[in-house]
Write a protein that holds these residues in place. Structure first.
Motif, PDB file in Angstrom:
ATOM      1  N   GLY A  77      39.943  24.613  61.224  1.00  0.00           N
ATOM      2  CA  GLY A  77      39.061  24.099  62.278  1.00  0.00           C
ATOM      3  C   GLY A  77      39.192  22.594  62.414  1.00  0.00           C
ATOM      4  N   MET A  78      39.265  21.893  61.290  1.00  0.00           N
ATOM      5  CA  MET A  78      39.409  20.436  61.337  1.00  0.00           C
ATOM      6  C   MET A  78      40.757  20.053  61.921  1.00  0.00           C
ATOM      7  N   THR A  79      41.785  20.827  61.617  1.00  0.00           N
ATOM      8  CA  THR A  79      43.110  20.554  62.185  1.00  0.00           C
ATOM      9  C   THR A  79      43.049  20.615  63.709  1.00  0.00           C
ATOM     10  N   ARG A  80      42.348  21.599  64.253  1.00  0.00           N
ATOM     11  CA  ARG A  80      42.210  21.707  65.715  1.00  0.00           C
ATOM     12  C   ARG A  80      41.445  20.509  66.284  1.00  0.00           C
ATOM     13  N   VAL A  81      40.373  20.106  65.607  1.00  0.00           N
ATOM     14  CA  VAL A  81      39.592  18.953  66.081  1.00  0.00           C
ATOM     15  C   VAL A  81      40.442  17.688  66.029  1.00  0.00           C
ATOM     16  N   VAL A  82      41.131  17.456  64.922  1.00  0.00           N
ATOM     17  CA  VAL A  82      41.941  16.247  64.791  1.00  0.00           C
ATOM     18  C   VAL A  82      43.078  16.246  65.812  1.00  0.00           C
ATOM     19  N   THR A  83      43.629  17.400  66.126  1.00  0.00           N
ATOM     20  CA  THR A  83      44.665  17.470  67.166  1.00  0.00           C
ATOM     21  C   THR A  83      44.100  16.976  68.499  1.00  0.00           C
ATOM     22  N   ARG A  84      42.859  17.403  68.832  1.00  0.00           N
ATOM     23  CA  ARG A  84      42.222  16.917  70.070  1.00  0.00           C
ATOM     24  C   ARG A  84      41.987  15.407  70.006  1.00  0.00           C
ATOM     25  N   GLN A  88      43.626  12.057  72.306  1.00  0.00           N
ATOM     26  CA  GLN A  88      42.824  10.999  72.932  1.00  0.00           C
ATOM     27  C   GLN A  88      43.209   9.606  72.413  1.00  0.00           C
ATOM     28  N   GLY A  89      44.003   9.564  71.333  1.00  0.00           N
ATOM     29  CA  GLY A  89      44.371   8.287  70.722  1.00  0.00           C
ATOM     30  C   GLY A  89      43.295   7.738  69.793  1.00  0.00           C
ATOM     31  N   TRP A  90      42.360   8.601  69.385  1.00  0.00           N
ATOM     32  CA  TRP A  90      41.240   8.149  68.558  1.00  0.00           C
ATOM     33  C   TRP A  90      41.510   8.293  67.068  1.00  0.00           C
ATOM     34  N   VAL A  91      42.485   9.135  66.705  1.00  0.00           N
ATOM     35  CA  VAL A  91      42.830   9.397  65.311  1.00  0.00           C
ATOM     36  C   VAL A  91      44.342   9.500  65.210  1.00  0.00           C
ATOM     37  N   GLU A  92      44.875   9.070  64.078  1.00  0.00           N
ATOM     38  CA  GLU A  92      46.292   9.269  63.771  1.00  0.00           C
ATOM     39  C   GLU A  92      46.384  10.071  62.489  1.00  0.00           C
ATOM     40  N   LEU A 107      41.204   6.746  61.521  1.00  0.00           N
ATOM     41  CA  LEU A 107      40.540   6.324  62.745  1.00  0.00           C
ATOM     42  C   LEU A 107      41.295   5.139  63.350  1.00  0.00           C
ATOM     43  N   THR A 108      41.593   5.216  64.628  1.00  0.00           N
ATOM     44  CA  THR A 108      42.247   4.101  65.318  1.00  0.00           C
ATOM     45  C   THR A 108      41.177   3.139  65.852  1.00  0.00           C
ATOM     46  N   ASP A 109      41.599   1.966  66.272  1.00  0.00           N
ATOM     47  CA  ASP A 109      40.665   1.021  66.879  1.00  0.00           C
ATOM     48  C   ASP A 109      40.025   1.623  68.134  1.00  0.00           C
TER      49      ASP A 109
END
Length: 157
Positions: A77-84, A88-92, A107-109
């Motif tokens: 489930g977390m993998t799916r969320v992090v993919t989203r 968006q460019g919010w996480v790497e 977390l990105t800037d």
């Protein structure tokens, strides 16, 4: 530690009412907060929560399994969320420097800015739906009690 006989005692009416209301809160509170922050900030709670945990982590990064545990969801489930969130460019996502096998979410800037933009809606919602209902209560004691419930290995203390 309560004996087996104590554990088999029927619930009192006030204990039964407490259990039922807590069950309702566990379902209703996340729905209410989610609806509020989606409406006010366009960010679902399922995305806000991992961004929040990452913002508080050392280096604003966490191993994916640790992030999943912190958000109380499965690793898949977390993998799916992090993919989203990545889209968006919010996480790497990066390989773990610790062992090279696991993955970290960082977390990105842009992700931090998005979290900061959504934070007021989250704050207002959580205050309205939860915190303001406990005025005058010993929240430190209540928090410790809830932590023991959420962490069974800690025991009933």
């Amino acid at each position: 530690m309560p004996s087996d006989q104590q554990l088999l005692q029927p619930l009192t009416p006030s204990e039964e009412a407490f259990v039922r209301e807590l069950s309702r809160v566990m379902l209703a509170l996340p729905r209410a907060v989610d609806a509020d922050i989606v409406r006010e900030a366009g960010l679902p709670l399922s995305e806000y929560t991992p961004l929040m945990h990452l913002s508080e982590a050392p280096g604003k990064a966490m191993r994916m399994s640790e992030l999943a545990a912190a958000c109380s969801i499965s690793l898949s489930g977390m993998t799916r969320v992090v993919t989203r969130l990545e889209k968006q460019g919010w996480v790497e996502r990066t390989k773990s420097a610790r062992d090279g096998r696991g993955w970290n979410a960082a977390l990105t800037d842009t992700g931090l800015a998005r979290l900061e933009q959504a934070w007021p809606a989250f704050l207002v919602s959580v205050r309205r739906h939860l915190v303001d209902h406990f005025g005058g209560q010993d929240l430190t004691h209540l928090t410790a009690t809830l932590r023991r419930v959420a962490t069974p290995e800690a025991g009933p203390g």
